[in-house]
Enzyme design. Structure first.
Site, PDB file in Angstrom:
ATOM      1  CD  GLN A   1      -2.090 -14.788  -5.215  1.00 32.58           C
ATOM      2  OE1 GLN A   1      -3.286 -14.518  -5.270  1.00 32.58           O
ATOM      3  NE2 GLN A   1      -1.160 -13.897  -5.518  1.00 32.58           N
TER       4      GLN A   1
ATOM      5  CB  CYS B   1      -2.240 -13.809  -2.010  1.00 31.57           C
ATOM      6  SG  CYS B   1      -2.815 -14.233  -0.361  1.00 31.57           S
TER       7      CYS B   1
ATOM      8  NE  ARG C   1     -11.359 -18.481  -4.261  1.00 30.55           N
ATOM      9  CZ  ARG C   1     -10.772 -17.320  -3.980  1.00 30.55           C
ATOM     10  NH1 ARG C   1     -11.406 -16.425  -3.262  1.00 30.55           N
ATOM     11  NH2 ARG C   1      -9.561 -17.058  -4.410  1.00 30.55           N
TER      12      ARG C   1
ATOM     13  CG  ASP D   1      -2.593 -15.506   2.845  1.00 30.38           C
ATOM     14  OD1 ASP D   1      -3.373 -14.536   2.790  1.00 30.38           O
ATOM     15  OD2 ASP D   1      -2.959 -16.682   2.633  1.00 30.38           O
TER      16      ASP D   1
ATOM     17  NE  ARG E   1      -4.801 -15.125  -8.871  1.00 25.26           N
ATOM     18  CZ  ARG E   1      -5.846 -15.307  -8.073  1.00 25.26           C
ATOM     19  NH1 ARG E   1      -5.929 -14.643  -6.941  1.00 25.26           N
ATOM     20  NH2 ARG E   1      -6.788 -16.201  -8.360  1.00 25.26           N
TER      21      ARG E   1
ATOM     22  CG  HIS F   1      -4.715 -19.479  -4.186  1.00 28.08           C
ATOM     23  ND1 HIS F   1      -5.380 -19.524  -5.393  1.00 28.08           N
ATOM     24  CD2 HIS F   1      -4.990 -18.244  -3.672  1.00 28.08           C
ATOM     25  CE1 HIS F   1      -6.030 -18.388  -5.585  1.00 28.08           C
ATOM     26  NE2 HIS F   1      -5.801 -17.591  -4.564  1.00 28.08           N
TER      27      HIS F   1
HETATM   28  N1  NVA Z   1      -5.209 -18.126   2.621  1.00 27.75           N
HETATM   29  C1  NVA Z   1      -6.269 -17.262   2.181  1.00 27.75           C
HETATM   30  C2  NVA Z   1      -6.036 -16.835   0.756  1.00 27.75           C
HETATM   31  C3  NVA Z   1      -7.048 -15.884   0.190  1.00 27.75           C
HETATM   32  C4  NVA Z   1      -6.804 -15.496  -1.233  1.00 27.75           C
HETATM   33  C5  NVA Z   1      -7.598 -17.979   2.314  1.00 27.75           C
HETATM   34  O1  NVA Z   1      -7.692 -19.145   1.944  1.00 27.75           O
HETATM   35  O2  NVA Z   1      -8.534 -17.392   2.833  1.00 27.75           O
END
Ligand code: NVA
Length: 324
Positions: free
Chosen positions: A144, A281, A114, A240, A310, A141
């Protein structure tokens, strides 16, 4: 069934890494969805799938679901996961991304990462001699999105006997990593996708063009608008956070909340669009992009089914990458 008895479809050939939705084919995504559901339904059959395998997990950003679902998921497959947190700083600063990748490849059978920037994922994949999974970056992502299509498959294909290509999916809010992956995967799978975001928050043109090219092949519709009144009839609404990790700027928060307020996903929007399901998410900023009442509405909200999936979706990716 043991892992060695997986049939060809379940083994999903040709996948070397899991980096970006636009690098996947419809067959690969469909095979991963089916494998995820098979692992979910028959976990004991996969309990030794990763026996003797170790996974290094790099996290430059905070995580709850991704960290725990990979860790617990790898354990359920008989493998070993090692968490590498932020003590090592931003990738590429203390040591080069290429050296990070080469060092981890000495010990690990797979790298989960990540990261802040997609270039770090690409650098890891280029220099690692083991597969790399993108566990979120600024652009994508994919873990997800895969879990979300597993969830949609359960809700519509298994639950109602409706093919995914008949489902209308809309994303309302900030055009970000989550909406990019969802849009691309929808376009590849042939699912109609509408994205409603305020001016200045739509996806990058390069990604839009990629998604449009996929829809030409799959035959699905892609609608983009900044007008919430053009949402139209939908089956599912997804949202989101309005501010993603790494983009936080406290001085802009008030203006941003005002700009995004008409895009809040709430019961009225569900009624107007006739949507029956809401997805998120997480982490959710309750009272901002989604109301608490809707998030907690057991009849409409599938957020915890998404969260559980997930793990099954990622396990499908891990099994595919490590047992070919
Ligand atoms: N768009 C959000 C997703 C978190 C799972 C982020 O990148 O913070």
């Amino acid at each position: 069934m043991s892992i060695t008895q997986l049939n060809k479809e379940q083994k999903n050939s040709g996948l070397a890494n899991f980096l970006a939705d636009d690098q996947l084919t419809k067959t690969q995504i469909t095979d991963l969805i089916n494998l995820a559901i098979n692992i979910k339904n028959h976990p004991a059959d996969y309990s030794q799938a990763l026996a003797g395998k170790s996974v290094a997990m790099i996290f430059e950003k905070p995580s709850l679901r991704t960290h725990v679902s990979f860790d617990m998921g790898i354990s359920k497959l008989g493998g070993h996961a090692l968490y590498l947190g932020q003590q090592n700083g931003k990738l590429g600063e203390r040591e080069r991304v290429s050296d990070y990748a080469k060092n981890l490849s000495c010990y690990a059978d797979l790298i989960v990462a990540r990261v802040f920037e997609n270039s770090a994922i690409e650098g890891l994949a280029e220099h690692a001699s083991v597969p790399v999974i993108n566990a979120l970056c600024d652009v994508y992502h994919p873990c997800q999105a895969l879990a979300d299509f597993v969830t949609l498959h359960e809700c519509f294909v298994v639950g109602k006997g409706i093919d995914l290509i008949q489902v209308k999916l809309a994303y309302v809010g900030d055009g970000n990593n989550v909406s990019n992956s969802l849009m691309l995967m929808a376009a590849i799978l042939g699912v109609d996708f509408t994205l409603v975001s305020p001016d200045g928050h739509a996806p990058e043109n390069a990604l839009l063009n990629k998604a449009k090219a996929f829809t030409e092949k799959s035959g699905s519709k892609l609608v983009l608008t900044s007008n919430i009144d053009e949402l139209g009839q939908q089956d599912v609404i997804y949202t989101d956070t309005w501010v993603s990790m790494g983009d936080e700027d406290a001085s802009k928060k008030a203006a941003l909340i005002e700009k995004f307020a008409p895009y809040q996903v709430n019961h009225q929007l569900m009624k107007n669009s006739q949507a029956s399901l809401v997805m998120h998410c997480q982490p959710a900023h309750l009272g901002e992009e989604i109301t608490t009442e809707l998030f907690d509405d057991k009849a409409m909200s599938v957020v915890f089914q998404q969260a559980e999936n997930r793990m099954w979706a990622q396990n499908a990716v891990l099994v595919t990458l490590l047992t070919e």
